[in-house]
Design an enzyme around this catalytic site. Structure first.
Site, short mmCIF file in Angstrom:
data_model
loop_
_atom_site.label_atom_id
_atom_site.label_comp_id
_atom_site.label_asym_id
_atom_site.label_seq_id
_atom_site.Cartn_x
_atom_site.Cartn_y
_atom_site.Cartn_z
N TYR A 198 0.83 -1.21 0.00
CA TYR A 198 0.00 0.00 0.00
C TYR A 198 0.86 1.26 0.00
CZ TYR A 198 0.82 0.57 5.07
OH TYR A 198 1.39 0.76 6.31
N CYS A 199 0.24 2.35 -0.46
CA CYS A 199 0.86 3.68 -0.45
C CYS A 199 -0.26 4.69 -0.29
CB CYS A 199 1.68 3.91 -1.72
SG CYS A 199 0.71 3.81 -3.25
N THR A 200 0.00 5.96 -0.53
CA THR A 200 -1.00 6.99 -0.26
C THR A 200 -2.21 6.91 -1.18
OG1 THR A 200 0.80 8.46 0.44
CG2 THR A 200 -1.36 9.46 0.10
#
Length: 324
Positions: A198-200
């Protein structure tokens, strides 16, 4: 001939942003697809975004588009329709709305880049369109409770510091390029395990899943819309939000609050704090976490040394004004 870049000073643009009263939405979107003529694509985007008073940062590359923008609320539907019709590849583009709508950008900047996210990947046969499996909030929460599933945070260390999923692995780094090198080595033992990245907003973790698959990992997933998409989807469906702390953002806001937990600490005194600032001494400009007490004590500087230099600089400026 139209001027297709900003010609107003940064100081004036910031002043306009802080005094503007028109409601705005902060949006983000990206798409990996081939763009043949990046200059023409960039110029058309700039003309139309300027027309709708859009502010923000947009990168155009032969591999696609990456944008974080601030849009007047009254133009949101029009802009959305414009994007869908601008390019067949953008039809039904996923657009993330931010979790808050504080003032985020003060200038429109549309740049041509070699890549929309700097990854350092040079392998000729790498295919960024071969990606992991999208998952939404219900499945995310279920997998977070599965001890056999590994969550990997594909953001920089300073982003991870103020907020992350509990037990998510931090790939310590300050660049995405560095992370991609490290993650293959660090996770070599888990090629047959379920991995969630995951990331932003999704752009980094999407490419990271491609990289993992390219390097022989079998079961790779990623959050649809990143952290932002996860939070919106969980709240929409009445599900618990399991992300702890704040989500770092690359604009004037610095972060978006997701939960009440404060999981980070002031750089100077070690007390709980999740407020990022840049050192007020402009020659330093270090990004760091500072509590309210230390902000007063150090005049929003990162150290006594920078505070002394900043005070000396301000004193000289005041003396110059008096002499005139």
């Amino acid at each position: 001939m139209s001027i297709l870049h900003n010609i107003v000073s940064k100081k004036e643009l910031k002043r306009r942003m802080f005094f503007e009263t028109e409601p705005r939405l902060t949006l983000s979107f990206y798409k990996y697809f081939f763009i043949k003529n990046t200059q023409e694509y960039r110029d058309r985007l700039y003309k139309n975004f300027y027309k709708y008073n859009v502010l923000g940062r947009i990168y155009v590359a032969s591999e696609g588009i990456n944008a974080q923008i601030s849009v007047p609320k009254k133009y949101y539907s029009i802009l959305k329709k414009f994007l869908y019709n601008f390019d067949i590849e953008l039809n039904n583009l996923r657009i993330n709305k931010s979790l808050d709508n504080e003032k985020s950008f003060w200038v429109l900047c549309v740049k041509i880049k070699k890549k929309i996210v700097q990854d350092g990947i040079k392998e000729h046969f790498f295919n960024p369109n071969n990606v992991g499996i999208y998952i939404q909030s219900e499945q995310v929460n279920s997998m977070l409770n599965d001890k056999k599933t590994i969550f990997i945070d594909m953001r920089n260390s300073y982003e991870y510091a103020i907020g992350h999923f509990e037990n998510a692995i931090e790939i310590k780094s300050i660049t995405f390029r560095e992370q991609l090198k490290k993650v293959i080595q660090l996770m070599a033992y888990a090629k047959n395990k379920k991995i969630v990245m995951y990331c932003t907003g999704g752009i980094r973790c999407e490419k990271a899943t491609s990289w993992m698959l390219f390097n022989g990992f079998k079961h790779v997933y990623h959050l649809e819309g990143g952290i932002i998409g996860y939070v919106h989807d969980a709240r929409k469906n009445g599900l618990p939000v399991l992300f702890k702390g704040k989500s770092f953002v690359f604009d004037n806001r610095m972060s978006e609050k997701i939960s009440d937990e404060v999981i980070s600490y002031c750089k100077q005194c070690g007390k709980s704090s999740d407020v990022y600032i840049n050192c007020k001494y402009s020659s330093c400009h270090l990004l760091f976490i500072q509590c309210e007490n230390c902000s007063v004590k150090f005049h929003s500087c990162c150290s006594l040394e920078c505070m002394k230099k900043y005070n000396f600089y301000m004193l000289n400026n005041d003396l110059k004004k008096i002499s005139y």
